[in-house]
Design an enzyme around this catalytic site. Structure first.
Site, PDB file in Angstrom:
ATOM      1  N   ASN A  10      39.897  41.676  69.181  1.00  0.00           N
ATOM      2  CA  ASN A  10      40.818  42.733  68.769  1.00  0.00           C
ATOM      3  C   ASN A  10      40.264  43.337  67.483  1.00  0.00           C
ATOM      4  OD1 ASN A  10      42.926  44.313  67.860  1.00  0.00           O
ATOM      5  ND2 ASN A  10      44.268  42.587  67.367  1.00  0.00           N
ATOM      6  N   LYS A  12      41.382  45.834  65.908  1.00  0.00           N
ATOM      7  CA  LYS A  12      42.436  46.441  65.082  1.00  0.00           C
ATOM      8  C   LYS A  12      42.007  47.858  64.655  1.00  0.00           C
ATOM      9  CE  LYS A  12      43.664  41.815  63.695  1.00  0.00           C
ATOM     10  NZ  LYS A  12      44.431  40.964  62.806  1.00  0.00           N
ATOM     11  N   HIS A  93      51.447  42.779  69.754  1.00  0.00           N
ATOM     12  CA  HIS A  93      50.773  42.072  68.659  1.00  0.00           C
ATOM     13  C   HIS A  93      51.726  41.978  67.471  1.00  0.00           C
ATOM     14  CE1 HIS A  93      47.983  41.185  65.413  1.00  0.00           C
ATOM     15  NE2 HIS A  93      47.141  40.764  66.350  1.00  0.00           N
ATOM     16  N   GLU A  95      51.345  42.377  64.428  1.00  0.00           N
ATOM     17  CA  GLU A  95      51.256  43.475  63.453  1.00  0.00           C
ATOM     18  C   GLU A  95      52.067  44.674  63.926  1.00  0.00           C
ATOM     19  OE1 GLU A  95      46.989  43.565  63.155  1.00  0.00           O
ATOM     20  OE2 GLU A  95      47.024  41.670  62.052  1.00  0.00           O
ATOM     21  N   GLU A 163      49.853  33.542  68.970  1.00  0.00           N
ATOM     22  CA  GLU A 163      49.241  33.830  67.681  1.00  0.00           C
ATOM     23  C   GLU A 163      50.252  33.552  66.566  1.00  0.00           C
ATOM     24  OE1 GLU A 163      45.774  36.764  68.100  1.00  0.00           O
ATOM     25  OE2 GLU A 163      47.601  37.949  67.996  1.00  0.00           O
ATOM     26  N   GLY A 169      44.331  36.207  60.230  1.00  0.00           N
ATOM     27  CA  GLY A 169      43.608  36.777  59.096  1.00  0.00           C
ATOM     28  C   GLY A 169      43.673  35.947  57.823  1.00  0.00           C
ATOM     29  N   SER A 208      42.695  33.238  63.225  1.00  0.00           N
ATOM     30  CA  SER A 208      41.578  32.664  62.469  1.00  0.00           C
ATOM     31  C   SER A 208      40.645  31.813  63.325  1.00  0.00           C
ATOM     32  CB  SER A 208      42.097  31.856  61.271  1.00  0.00           C
ATOM     33  OG  SER A 208      42.739  32.723  60.339  1.00  0.00           O
TER      34      SER A 208
HETATM   35  C1  PEP Z   1      44.574  38.855  65.702  1.00  0.00           C
HETATM   36  O1  PEP Z   1      44.988  39.706  64.934  1.00  0.00           O
HETATM   37  O2  PEP Z   1      44.820  38.948  66.903  1.00  0.00           O
HETATM   38  C2  PEP Z   1      43.821  37.748  65.149  1.00  0.00           C
HETATM   39  C3  PEP Z   1      43.802  36.644  65.823  1.00  0.00           C
HETATM   40  O3  PEP Z   1      43.184  37.950  63.943  1.00  0.00           O
HETATM   41  P1  PEP Z   1      42.202  36.936  63.184  1.00  0.00           P
HETATM   42  O4  PEP Z   1      41.285  36.326  64.215  1.00  0.00           O
HETATM   43  O5  PEP Z   1      41.464  37.789  62.199  1.00  0.00           O
HETATM   44  O6  PEP Z   1      43.062  35.900  62.540  1.00  0.00           O
END
Ligand code: PEP
Length: 250
Positions: A10, A12, A93, A95, A163, A169, A208
């Site tokens: 992703n 983003k 998601h 976000e 998630e 992040g 992460s």
């Molecule tokens: C995400 O936003 O879907 C995600 C998993 O981000 P990150 O791997 O940067 O934690």
């Protein structure tokens, strides 16, 4: 039942045309590691150029509207995505649930619209840190699944991404025991909601995932792949995660 793993990136709101050079190494690794599925979800503007640059790679979107067309300025519908060559759409998601105040009902409508258009819908769920600290993580995720999972979803058309919001992040991840417990709970809920198809829906872990923890996380029971944010932006970081998924599948 061991399901074929999916490693999805992703991007983003990152990337202009220059970023597509990263797809060369990612597509090559995907071709070399045929035992797992690989996808990249860049910003809308890069979907068609990404498909042109890496035709063998599955390219997806990070959102779609719940309706096929209409007076929704600035939105993109699932049939539009299909025309660009997209194969998947991430919906719900965290976000977007936070920034755009998307509700479970809206997420379900988006997932249904994606599936109706022929896309694979990746429905995201996950608890906040406060909810986990309060012992509410499984209840929160169960409620999100109740509200967000389209009843027509199948093992082919639907993927769920767990998630934890506090892991996105941040460089922090749940213990493998906590991941196993949550994925088992999600599997039970999917089976309750979708019957036999619920056993075939892939459940990704996201938050992460990095080259150094991918194999361990992806080897956990009922972890059928990963949704990767930051580490999907470069081939140097993403390819070892693909390889970790292959190693965890062995
Ligand atoms: C995400 O936003 O879907 C995600 C998993 O981000 P990150 O791997 O940067 O934690």
């Amino acid at each position: 039942m061991a399901l074929r793993k999916l490693v999805a990136g992703n991007w983003k709101m990152n990337g202009t045309l220059a970023a597509l050079a990263e797809l060369d190494g990612i597509a090559a690794a995907a071709a070399e590691n045929g035992g797992v599925d690989v996808a990249i979800c860049p910003p809308f503007t890069l979907i068609a150029p990404a498909v042109a640059r890496a035709p063998s790679l599955a390219i997806g979107a990070q959102d779609c509207h719940g309706q096929a067309k209409g007076a929704h300025t600035g939105c993109i519908s699932a049939p539009m995505l299909v025309e660009t060559g997209a194969k998947l759409a991430i919906v719900g998601h965290s976000e977007r649930r936070a920034d755009q105040h998307e509700t479970d009902a809206e997420v379900r409508a988006k997932a249904s619209a994606a599936i109706a258009a022929g896309l694979v819908a990746i429905v995201c769920v996950g608890e906040t840190e406060a909810q986990r600290d309060a012992g509410e993580a499984e209840a929160v995720v169960a409620s999100q699944l109740d509200g967000s999972i389209p009843g027509e979803g199948t093992g082919v058309s639907l993927v769920v991404a767990y998630e934890p919001v506090w892991a996105i992040g941040t460089g922090r991840t749940p213990s493998t025991g906590d991941v196993a417990a949550m994925h088992a709970a999600i599997r039970a809920k999917l089976t309750a909601l979708l019957g036999a198809e619920g056993a075939k829906v892939r459940i990704l872990y996201g938050g992460s995932v990095k080259p150094d923890n991918a194999k361990e996380l992806l080897a956990v029971a009922d972890v059928d792949g990963a949704l990767v944010g930051g580490a999907s932006l470069t081939a140097a970081q993403f390819v070892p995660i693909i390889e970790g998924a292959v190693a965890a599948s062995a």
